[in-house]
Design an enzyme around this catalytic site. Structure first.
Site, short mmCIF file in Angstrom:
data_model
loop_
_atom_site.label_atom_id
_atom_site.label_comp_id
_atom_site.label_asym_id
_atom_site.label_seq_id
_atom_site.Cartn_x
_atom_site.Cartn_y
_atom_site.Cartn_z
N ASP A 232 -2.99 -9.44 4.12
CA ASP A 232 -3.33 -8.27 3.32
C ASP A 232 -3.69 -8.72 1.91
O ASP A 232 -2.86 -9.31 1.22
CB ASP A 232 -2.13 -7.32 3.29
N SER B 126 -0.21 2.36 2.80
CA SER B 126 -0.61 1.94 1.45
C SER B 126 0.11 2.78 0.40
O SER B 126 1.34 2.79 0.35
CB SER B 126 -2.12 2.03 1.32
N HIS C 34 -5.28 -5.19 5.18
CA HIS C 34 -4.69 -3.97 4.63
C HIS C 34 -5.11 -2.76 5.47
O HIS C 34 -6.29 -2.51 5.69
CB HIS C 34 -5.16 -3.79 3.18
#
Length: 460
Positions: free
Chosen positions: A378, A277, A411
């Site tokens: 995601d 991320s 995610h």
């Protein structure tokens, strides 16, 4: 007696309502996990992402939990007496079908990963088969998803600032912020100082303002088991100056690692940056901005080149001109992360976002190998921007770009131990080994060059 009966009735009613609420929430989250449904609100999306990730990666655990709850209701007689429980029992059958579908989807990565490993084997001649139901490892990971090897030594909270930087940070942000400028080193027991093992330099995610270097996930476990030195990097999360403070801190940590990692058995000339991320964003930025003075204040002449980059669910485009984000990503980054004034769409802020977007930092000519891993559903960092980054990298750079788009992946799905995560992690680990774990053994004379850590004002 009447009070006792009333108490039992209320207790059963509470259990019935709890079962109904849990059943409804699980049904909704199963739908979100399957479809990747998102809202326009970032905070709601984060909550949905975290919860749906649990269902997507641990569907059998969720089913077992529901079965235990249902058994308890039977034992207490609540099932027979409550129409609410009976109604949601049938609802849970529908949910169970969805959970079994999610479990089936997690195995789609096995075929994708095996195809990728077969391609690597053509170059390395070192063929590996992903573990299936006939292997011991498959059942170890499935039945004990948080299995963690203890065959390492952990050196915790090693500060990487200089004394001058420490005083400056304490003055501007306080001691707690300065304490965030530290790293953890995981050294396998089989590695000694001076062994020159590859180094995985890992930055955690959390939107640049949250998270912890303690959350390392299956990838780091895998690399530690392969005798890699793993460095988990912390950085300031609440600096008054805002971003790029986080990026500069990671550069400072890289400076320290290059100077000191041989003491722990790592090779300062074989460092691969990685992250998930926001950490993946900074890994890409580190890889694409080596030795650039504006990102190395006070240590402009220090070599900050790295040998490779692995991005997991990485943020690669802060500009997001096509507005594929499910929330106001530009505005949030400018206001809350970078703490800049003005509209996020102003020319000055768009320029700033472009300068700090890996997609717009790609240069032609020779470069270092990249691997990008991203889930295809995601909802926090949409896969469309990652696809554009990968295509642009392949068009502009002569360096290799490996891209794995993971079916059914949300995610940062890889932080949860599951079949999907482990197939992904094993594939990524083999990519790391193929490209970077080919250094010849170090002779005894060179090991004597290892020094004590004294230059920075502390000892380990």
């Amino acid at each position: 007696m009447a009070l006792m009966d009333l108490g039992m009735y209320l207790a059963k009613s509470t259990w019935a309502v709890s079962y109904a609420a849990a059943s409804f929430v699980t049904l909704v989250l199963s739908w979100v996990a399957i479809t990747g449904t998102a809202t326009r609100n970032r905070k709601i999306n984060i909550i949905l992402c975290v919860l749906s990730n649990q269902l997507s990666e641990l569907p059998l655990t969720i089913m077992c939990t529901d079965a235990c709850f249902y058994t308890w209701l039977n034992l207490t007689g609540t099932f027979q007496e409550s129409l609410l429980v009976r109604f949601f029992y049938y609802t849970n059958i529908i949910t169970a079908v969805g959970l079994l579908y999610l479990f089936k989807r997690s195995f789609e990565v096995q075929a994708l990963g095996q195809k990728f490993l077969d391609q690597l084997a053509k170059e390395s001649k070192d063929w590996i088969e992903l573990p299936g139901p006939t292997t011991a490892r498959f059942w170890q990971q499935l039945l004990s998803p948080f299995l963690w090897s203890g065959d390492y030594t952990l050196y915790e909270n090693i500060p990487y600032w200089t004394s001058k930087e420490q005083l400056s940070v304490i003055k501007s942000d306080g001691w707690e912020s300065a304490a965030e400028m530290s790293l953890d080193i995981y050294k396998p027991h089989t590695v000694e100082g001076g062994d020159d093992r590859p180094v995985l330099f890992y930055m955690h995610g959390g939107g640049w303002t949250a998270g912890s270097k303690k959350i390392i996930g299956p990838l780091l476990t895998e690399m530690i088991s392969q005798d890699w030195i793993v460095v988990a990097v912390g950085y300031r999360l609440s600096a008054k100056a805002g971003y790029p403070t986080q990026l500069l801190d990671c550069k400072r940590a890289l400076r320290w690692v290059k100077d000191e990692i041989r003491t722990f058995g790592g090779n300062p000339n074989n460092i691969i940056v990685a992250g998930d991320s926001a950490g993946g964003h900074m890994a890409c930025m580190l890889a694409l901005t080596p030795n650039q003075p504006e990102y190395q204040p006070g240590f402009e002449k220090v070599d900050t080149t790295v040998q490779g980059c692995l991005g997991l669910s990485a943020v690669v485009d802060l500009v997001d001109m096509n507005n594929v984000c499910n929330h106001d990503g530009r505005g949030r980054f400018i206001r809350d992360v970078a703490k800049r004034e003005g509209s996020p769409d102003s020319a000055d802020n768009i320029k700033f976002l472009s300068e700090h977007s890996p997609r717009f930092r790609i240069k032609g000519g020779a470069g270092i190998p990249f691997m990008i891993v991203h889930g295809d559903i995601d909802t926090l960092t949409p896969v469309q921007n990652t696809r554009a980054f990968v295509n642009e990298f392949r068009n502009k750079s002569n360096a290799s770009m490996t891209y794995l788009e993971i079916p059914g992946g949300h995610h940062c799905f890889h932080l949860i131990s599951s079949p999907r995560s482990w197939y992904t992690v094993i594939s990524a680990g083999q990519w790391l080994t193929h490209h970077f774990d080919n250094v010849a053994p170090v002779d005894a004379a060179k090991k004597l060059q290892v020094h004590e850590i004294v230059e920075w004002g502390w000892t380990v």
